[in-house]
Design an enzyme around this catalytic site. Structure first.
Site, PDB file in Angstrom:
ATOM      1  N   CYS A 269      38.099  69.691 -56.095  1.00  0.00           N
ATOM      2  CA  CYS A 269      38.028  70.684 -57.203  1.00  0.00           C
ATOM      3  C   CYS A 269      39.405  70.464 -57.910  1.00  0.00           C
ATOM      4  CB  CYS A 269      37.924  72.113 -56.643  1.00  0.00           C
ATOM      5  SG  CYS A 269      38.225  73.398 -57.727  1.00  0.00           S
TER       6      CYS A 269
ATOM      7  N   CYS B 169      41.425  73.909 -57.234  1.00  0.00           N
ATOM      8  CA  CYS B 169      41.829  74.088 -56.048  1.00  0.00           C
ATOM      9  C   CYS B 169      42.334  72.994 -55.294  1.00  0.00           C
ATOM     10  CB  CYS B 169      40.828  74.677 -55.398  1.00  0.00           C
ATOM     11  SG  CYS B 169      39.692  75.925 -55.844  1.00  0.00           S
TER      12      CYS B 169
ATOM     13  N   CYS C   5      33.359  71.415 -58.324  1.00  0.00           N
ATOM     14  CA  CYS C   5      33.377  70.219 -57.210  1.00  0.00           C
ATOM     15  C   CYS C   5      32.907  69.052 -57.942  1.00  0.00           C
ATOM     16  CB  CYS C   5      33.274  70.992 -55.881  1.00  0.00           C
ATOM     17  SG  CYS C   5      31.426  71.594 -55.895  1.00  0.00           S
TER      18      CYS C   5
END
Lengths: 189, 568
Positions: free
Chosen positions: B60, B63, B550
């Site tokens: 991601c 993240c 993602c």
């Protein structure tokens, strides 16, 4: 504000999703094969949205490397965008989150900073599904993509110098290997 | 009964989709689906466990650090590596920075637009806006001249016709309730938050260099040297720079974010009894305060069941299992039972409709997310879960801040179990973490003064030092919630790897017992004033901070609509 970067070469895309990683791999190949001139910064931006904004804002000229779909074009076909087309494409691209650089670029516009001139060099991808590694058509087109980046940089006044190659030129698929792109190459592996 | 489809809920095509049945102005039934396959597990099989973090970091784009942290913790847990105190402190600072940064961005640049009507801000009186802003905070950028400038800038921006972040929203929707002045104040702070986050994220560069993907992680510690006498290390100058960034963050959160949150909440108090959800909460806890296998955590670990704040259960990771009854996977032993992540399987089995489609097959499999359960029960994860576990544990900083916010709004603790509760918890956590970060900077300084420069435990670097077969779990509180990585290592390579991410806990589908996931449950009873503009559904789903990012994001010359709604 950080000190300005005269030239930013920014690869975009997810290396875990096949040809989507060609931007990151392109930057890696450029680093491997060429000596960057002073003032040029080479960055694998992955799918980072937000965190790229300072980089973009600090750069005077930006060359983006990315996978670009184009109606009817075969995988590996080169694509070249300039001016407003890039801004539009980047807006679409830099939104890996519900809030991405797209919004922030617009926010920057709202703050009164004008988006700078950008060029985008890319290839039409074939396979974007989960998995590492480029499809054959895209992999074959990578060396030419790197030459186009070097040519674009030269036109902007930045001369990349080809590194002297060792005894043997590494195979293209090894050079494109994702472990290397992620900085994981260890001796004896 | 109207069947509504909201797809995508995030501004990314094909990631999160909500289907809902609306009747009498309320959501009666809801389904949450992720329509994009994820399967990092497949890529990691057979690789060197020491490399796993660099791959998971790429799951991601938003993240990156969180998957790196969970991964190195899982591998360290498996092989028995013990990072030294400086590595723990550096990681805490990186985690804390990510938390503060993401929460501010989530509030101002995503969620605020569900509550703040940008168009209404155009008609605000800057003088009244200035007095409103000055009444809630002593923040200096609150003058009439400032808000006049913000309004004029907004007018100019709208006049260009390129609305950017403000396009495709439901401006003028009857559920928007702020007066024009509050809307204009929020627009001003939207811009300031933009600038704040840009400055604050430099913290990662200070700690990890120029590469936007932090390269300083290492199984056993960190790769960043600590040395007061070296330019290229963490030194006194670095610590001073960190202190400055942390002080600015503390200031912005206390004087802008918290007052804004309370001001906006005061107009939307009915949302303190809407969007409650499953009512059970799981927090892995975060920010180790000591070293060793079971260190004390600054934000505690635990489980709260059925809104009972009188007790916090200890978390036992063996009670976690994932179901695929309604997910596009098959388990070898059948889909009626859950599997613990160590035994996890990722075998895709898409039996949904062929795109483009109107409706998913909701009585069968309908999502690429699995359904994680704790002791068989769905659990909400995220800032609210963390703050509730801390609150119920009597956390010395969280408890008074939560009580103060409740008192300001004139509501009781039950109000926390709601859409508004999620927003308040996120803001309070931002404040608590921003305050705490200075302690970690100071501790690093003390270690340096004691000449403790250790940053990595290299004793377990070589695979020859590992057991022939081992298992490890790595727990991390990512900004949007509890993240776990599970790794099974044999003969130095990865045999199995499973990630259970926060959005799987929150956005997952029904399980084998037909229990709804947290999004699905939270939507039941949500009001919907206009079926073709389900703003209220977005409010509740966005309060969880959804992220499905993602997968693939390829450039496309087609201009897409950001959020579209179909009435079926």
């Amino acid at each position: 504000m950080g000190e300005g970067t005269p030239l930013l070469v920014l690869g975009l895309g997810n290396v875990l999703c096949g040809d989507d990683g060609l931007g990151a791999i392109g930057v890696h190949l450029l680093k491997t094969w060429y000596q960057a001139p002073k003032g040029a910064e080479l960055v694998d931006g992955g799918t980072l949205g937000l965190s790229l904004l300072p980089l973009l804002q600090d750069a005077e000229r930006v060359v983006i490397i990315d996978a670009i779909r184009s109606a009817g074009a075969k995988p590996g076909t080169p694509v070249h965008l300039r001016g407003d087309d890039v801004a539009q494409a980047v807006r679409e691209r830099l939104s890996p989150h519900q809030i991405g650089v797209a919004d922030l670029l617009d926010g920057a516009r709202l703050l009164g900073c004008c988006p700078r001139k950008m060029t985008l060099l890319g290839l039409v991808p074939e396979n974007l599904t989960l998995g590492v590694g480029l499809s054959p058509a895209v992999e074959r087109a990578m060396p030419r993509l790197v030459e186009r980046i070097v040519g674009e940089a030269r036109a902007l006044g930045f001369a990349f110098r080809r590194r002297p190659c060792d005894a043997e030129e590494p195979r293209l698929d090894d050079a494109c290997d994702v472990a290397g792109v992620l900085g994981l190459r260890r001796k004896g592996r | 009964m109207t069947h509504i489809v909201v797809d995508p809920v995030t501004r990314i095509e094909g990631h999160l989709r909500i289907e809902a049945e609306v009747d009498g102005g309320q959501v009666r039934e809801a389904w949450s689906s992720s329509t994009m396959f994820r399967g990092i597990e497949i890529i990691l099989k057979g690789r060197d466990p020491r490399d796993a973090w660099a791959f998971t970091q790429r799951i991601c784009g938003v993240c990156t650090t969180v998957h790196a942290i969970a991964s190195i913790r899982a591998v360290e847990n498996a092989i028995g590596a013990q990072p030294p105190p400086n590595a723990r402190l550096l990681r805490n600072l990186i985690i804390g920075a990510q938390c503060v940064h993401d929460h501010v961005i989530h509030f101002y640049h995503l969620h605020a637009l569900d509550w703040v009507d940008i168009v209404s801000a155009l008609s605000a009186d800057p003088a009244k806006t200035a007095s409103l802003a000055q009444s809630i905070s002593d923040w200096p950028l609150s003058s009439r001249a400032y808000f006049t400038e913000v309004r004029d800038r907004l007018k100019g921006f709208v006049a260009t016709g390129r609305l950017g972040p403000f396009a495709n929203a439901y401006w003028g929707h009857p559920a928007y309730r702020l007066p024009p002045e509050a809307n204009l104040m929020a627009v001003g702070h939207y811009l300031q938050a933009l600038d704040f986050q840009r400055q604050f994220i430099r913290l990662h560069a200070v700690l990890g260099g120029k590469n936007p993907h932090l390269q300083s992680f290492l199984v056993g510690g960190m790769a960043t040297p600590v040395d007061p006498d070296s330019q290229n290390s963490i030194n006194a100058g670095t610590l001073a720079e960190l202190s400055k960034l942390v002080a600015d963050a503390r200031d912005f959160v206390a004087r802008v974010y918290i007052p804004d949150l309370l001001a906006i909440a005061s107009f939307y108090k009915d949302w303190a009894s809407t969007g409650s959800g499953v009512g059970s909460y799981l927090a892995y806890g975060e920010y180790p305060e000591g070293d060793g296998a079971q260190p004390a955590l600054f934000l505690p670990r635990g489980i709260i069941r059925q809104r009972d704040l009188s007790k916090v259960e200890p978390m036992n990771q063996e009670k976690i299992s994932e179901y695929v009854k309604h997910s596009w996977y098959n388990y070898a032993s059948g889909d009626d039972h859950g599997l613990h992540p160590f035994k996890g399987e990722t075998v895709p089995n898409y039996i949904g409709p062929k795109p483009p489609y109107e409706r998913l097959y909701l009585d069968r499999k309908y999502s690429w997310l699995k359904s994680p359960r704790y002791d068989g029960e769905p659990m909400e994860v995220g800032p609210l879960a963390r703050m509730l576990v801390a609150y119920a544990s009597g956390h010395p900083r969280v408890k008074p801040l939560v009580d103060k916010a409740l008192a300001t709004l004139g509501v009781g603790p039950q109000a926390l179990f709601s859409t508004l509760g999620r927003m308040a918890a996120r803001a309070i956590e931002t404040q608590v973490v921003a305050e705490k970060m200075q302690d970690w900077v100071d501790e690093m300084g003390e270690n340096m003064a004691r000449r403790d420069y250790r940053i990595c435990d290299n004793s377990k670097w070589e695979p020859s030092t590992w057991p022939a077969e081992c298992w490890g779990a790595g727990f991390h509180e990512a900004p949007r919630g509890a993240l776990g990585h599970w790794v099974h290592i044999k003969d130095g390579t990865i045999i199995n790897y499973q990630c259970v991410v926060p959005s799987t806990w929150n956005a997952g589908p029904r399980d084998a017992a037909a229990k709804r996931g947290p999004y699905e449950q939270a939507l039941i009873g949500t009001p919907v004033a206009k079926e073709d503009q389900p703003l209220e559904i977005l409010r509740t789903v966005h309060s969880f901070d959804p992220c499905m990012a993602c997968g693939v994001h390829v450039l496309d010359n087609r201009r897409r609509e950001l959020v579209y709604v179909r009435l079926v």
